[in-house]
Each structure stands twice: as C-alpha cells, then as structure tokens.
Design a protein around this motif. Sequence first.
Motif, short mmCIF file in Angstrom:
data_model
loop_
_atom_site.label_atom_id
_atom_site.label_comp_id
_atom_site.label_asym_id
_atom_site.label_seq_id
_atom_site.Cartn_x
_atom_site.Cartn_y
_atom_site.Cartn_z
N SER A 335 59.81 36.04 20.59
CA SER A 335 60.64 35.25 21.51
C SER A 335 61.69 36.09 22.22
O SER A 335 62.68 35.55 22.70
N GLY A 337 60.70 38.99 24.28
CA GLY A 337 60.12 39.90 25.26
C GLY A 337 59.82 41.29 24.70
O GLY A 337 59.79 42.26 25.44
N CYS A 339 57.27 41.83 21.85
CA CYS A 339 55.98 42.07 21.19
C CYS A 339 54.77 41.91 22.10
O CYS A 339 53.70 42.42 21.80
N LEU A 370 55.59 37.69 30.50
CA LEU A 370 55.88 37.25 29.12
C LEU A 370 56.58 35.90 29.23
O LEU A 370 57.70 35.81 29.75
N CYS A 372 57.95 33.98 27.06
CA CYS A 372 59.13 33.70 26.23
C CYS A 372 60.42 34.11 26.91
O CYS A 372 61.50 33.68 26.50
S1 FES Z 1 56.74 36.23 22.03
FE1 FES Z 1 57.06 38.38 21.90
S2 FES Z 1 57.06 38.98 23.97
FE2 FES Z 1 56.97 36.83 24.07
#
Ligand code: FES
Length: 384
Positions: A335, A337, A339, A370, A372
């Motif tokens: 959450s 940005g 992974c 991304l 999230c």
């Molecule tokens: S959940 Fe990790 S980059 Fe979006």
Amino acid sequence: MNSVERMFVPAQQVEDRLSNAGTWETGTTIWASSEAQILTCARVVDETHDVKSFEFRVGDGTPVRFEPGQFMTVSASVQGQTVQRCYTISSPPTRPYLLSITVKRVPGGTMSNWLHDNMKPGSQLRAFGPSGSFTPTAAPSAQKSLYLSAGSGVTPLMSMTRASLDLGLDRDIVFVHSARTPADIVFRKELERLVALSPRLRTFFLCEGIGNENDWPAPTGRLTLQLLSQWVPDYAEREVFTCGPAGYMNAVQTVLREGGHDPAHYHQESFNFAANATADAAPAATAAPKCDAFQSQETFTVKLSRSSKTFTMSATETVLAAAKKAGVAIPSSCSQGICGTCKTKVLEGEVDMKHNGGIREREIQKGMRLLCCSRPTSDLVLEL
Ligand code: FES
Ligand SMILES: Cc1cc2nc3c(=O)[nH]c(=O)nc-3n(C[C@H](O)[C@H](O)[C@H](O)COP(=O)(O)OP(=O)(O)OC[C@H]3O[C@@H](n4cnc5c(N)ncnc54)[C@H](O)[C@@H]3O)c2cc1C
C-alpha cells in the motif's frame, strides 16, 4: 523534509546494482521482483512467543542474489482469496541458498496467522523476487551506521548486520532495538552472540516494560534524545537506518531532528500494517502534499475492461482503496508504492501517482500504474 522520497531509489537503479557482479554475491541467480517462484519451507524457528522465522529453498534450490534489507512478496490462497504480503528477507545475501522471512503474528491478520499456522518443513509457498531499496548500498561510503528498529522492524537491519559480519567488513554499527518487553526482543540471543564476536558492533535494547524479567538491566521507556546521546554520543556522524511502526519512526525522526542529525543521512522503511487492513482507505504512507485535486469533492467513474464492472470514486481516494470499497479484489501488499503488486494498466484516463520505486519508467511509459498510490484526475478504464 520528505524522508520517504529520499530513502527510495528507483527500482531500475536497484536492478542495475543487482546485476553488477561486484555486489554482495557472485555466482547467484537474479530472481526478478516480477517473477513468481515456488518456495519450499526447510525450517521453522520460534523466535519469540509470537514471531517465527521461516527458511525457504527457492525453486530447485538455486542460490539467489539480493541486497540486505530487501523484501520479497509472498502469495497464498487464504480462505479462497489470493493474499499477497511483503516480508523482508531477514537472512543475509551471503547465505543465498536458504532465504528466511521472520513474521510476527498480527492479531486478526490474514497472512501472518496463515503462515504461522500452515508453514511447516516441506510446505510450499509462491513468492515474487526481491525488491526494495532500503539497503546499505544506498550509502556505500558510510563508515559508521546507526540501526534503529522497533518490533518486527528488526528484520532488514538484522539482514544488514549478518551480511556485514559474514563479509568481515568490520563496519562500525550501533544497533538500538525497541521492544514491548524483553520477551519480545527478536534475535536477542543472536545479537548478543554477534556482539561478542565483533568489537565494532554494539547493541542496546530498550523495552517499554520489563514483563517477567525482573532483573532487566537496561532502561525502560521510549527512545529519547537524552538516551540516544548517552548510548551513541556520535549519532550525528552516523548513517541512520530505521524500520518499525509509523509512530515509532515519526518519534525517531523528531529525536534526530532535535539532535541536529542531517536528514540526508537518514533512511527508513515502513511496514505499514494498518494500511493493508483498512483496505487502503488511508492514503498511502508516502502521499504527496495535498494538491487541488485532493481537496476537491470531484468524483470519477472507473470502468474495468475485462469484468465490465464500474464504480465511482472520489478524487481524494486511491484507486485501490475505492476498488476495495466497491468489492473489486485487486492484488495488493505494501500500500505504499513499493512492492509493485497492484500494478495495473490504465487504458483510458489519467491518475496522479506518487510511488516509491515499485514501478519502472518503462512500465509507466507503457501505461502501467500502481493503484495503491494513484488518485484519479479523470474517468478511468483499467485493464482488469
Ligand atoms: S500494493 Fe505495493 S505497490 Fe501497490
Ligand atoms: C516492505 C515491507 C516489509 C515487511 N517485512 C515484514 C517482516 O519482515 N516481518 C513482519 O512480520 N511483517 C513485515 N511486513 C508487514 C507484512 O507485510 C504484513 O503487513 C503483516 O504481516 C500483516 O499482514 P496480515 O495479512 O497478517 O494482516 P492484515 O490482514 O493485513 O491485517 C493487519 C491488521 O489489520 C487488522 N485488520 C484486518 N482486517 C481488518 C478490518 N477489516 N478492519 C479493521 N482492522 C482489520 C488486523 O487485525 C491486523 O491488526 C512488511 C511490510 C512491508 C511493506
């Protein structure tokens, strides 16, 4: 100061470093963060009453190259839902045949409880390759380091410490770890053993309370400038790496700022437990300063091209949070940005994305985002 922006370097730079034969280990395989592999559990170690380490062989046992402090993203089917979460590789890259993660059982938490209850020697788990740039290679010329961790935030710093000692680097490291009680100190015995082996490694444990350890010899409470100055008088000259819950890291930053530590020599990583839980309703930890769009009451329509679902959302929410509210399951993990789990192609429309290295420039050029850490600035069509 925006320490979050400073601490993360783009994924491409990390990849470049990893593909450089002069890094931690040669003769090892690069396991890309976008590539799924099957892990086979070789050993489970009880670290404390609620923390276990799981040691895994990757694929057919190939040695894997990574940097100390990096994480991998594990994926499991829990009650019929695919769940993905990031876990730091707590073992050092100098031991590339068996990768370990060290997981705290979070009350009510989906993945941590599933791992604790299901992972046994021989069990298999799907995972995506190492990623992240919270690693000492971010500051290669640092002569002296200060590692500050709380709770399970000890894991990346443990990998860094183990790597440094395995390589005989004889680095000057001070490791200050905070825990609830002495019984909650993860890796306590190992750290004490490593200190006995290396005169340039010093550790300090700080506990909020003594629990059952009536003869606890160290102070209790939280980290203060006074305590830091007493334990580490030269803290201002050290490269600082911090990992722990958000509240802890905010407090650490305040202490260091008061003490005149240069923020250019500060690195942090957040495990951000709460963000996963609340369906990303809170903005990503790395949310940018408010812009006009954030303050507006605008709403946008989001259409999913494959499932033909549609939902509306406010410009102030992340697309991931709004999708979850609308009952649309999108894989996600950090959450923040970092992974890359929530990477999705935006077929039409624009978003404002504030990422932390979890996406490459060439992917952005291809329309990936991304979700999230993206907020809409128009109606959207997503490839989902
Ligand atoms: S959940 Fe990790 S980059 Fe979006
Ligand atoms: C880069 C990175 C590295 C990490 N490394 C580690 C590591 O080395 N070790 C480690 O232990 N963790 C690590 N984490 C954290 C890890 O990824 C998970 O967030 C953690 O294990 C909790 O996941 P979970 O699925 O068990 O909990 P979740 O299901 O995500 O729940 C988290 C919390 O929210 C609560 N909750 C869940 N659902 C709801 C709801 N609907 N309403 C209200 N509350 C709810 C739960 O009770 C729990 O307290 C790391 C995270 C990141 C981003």
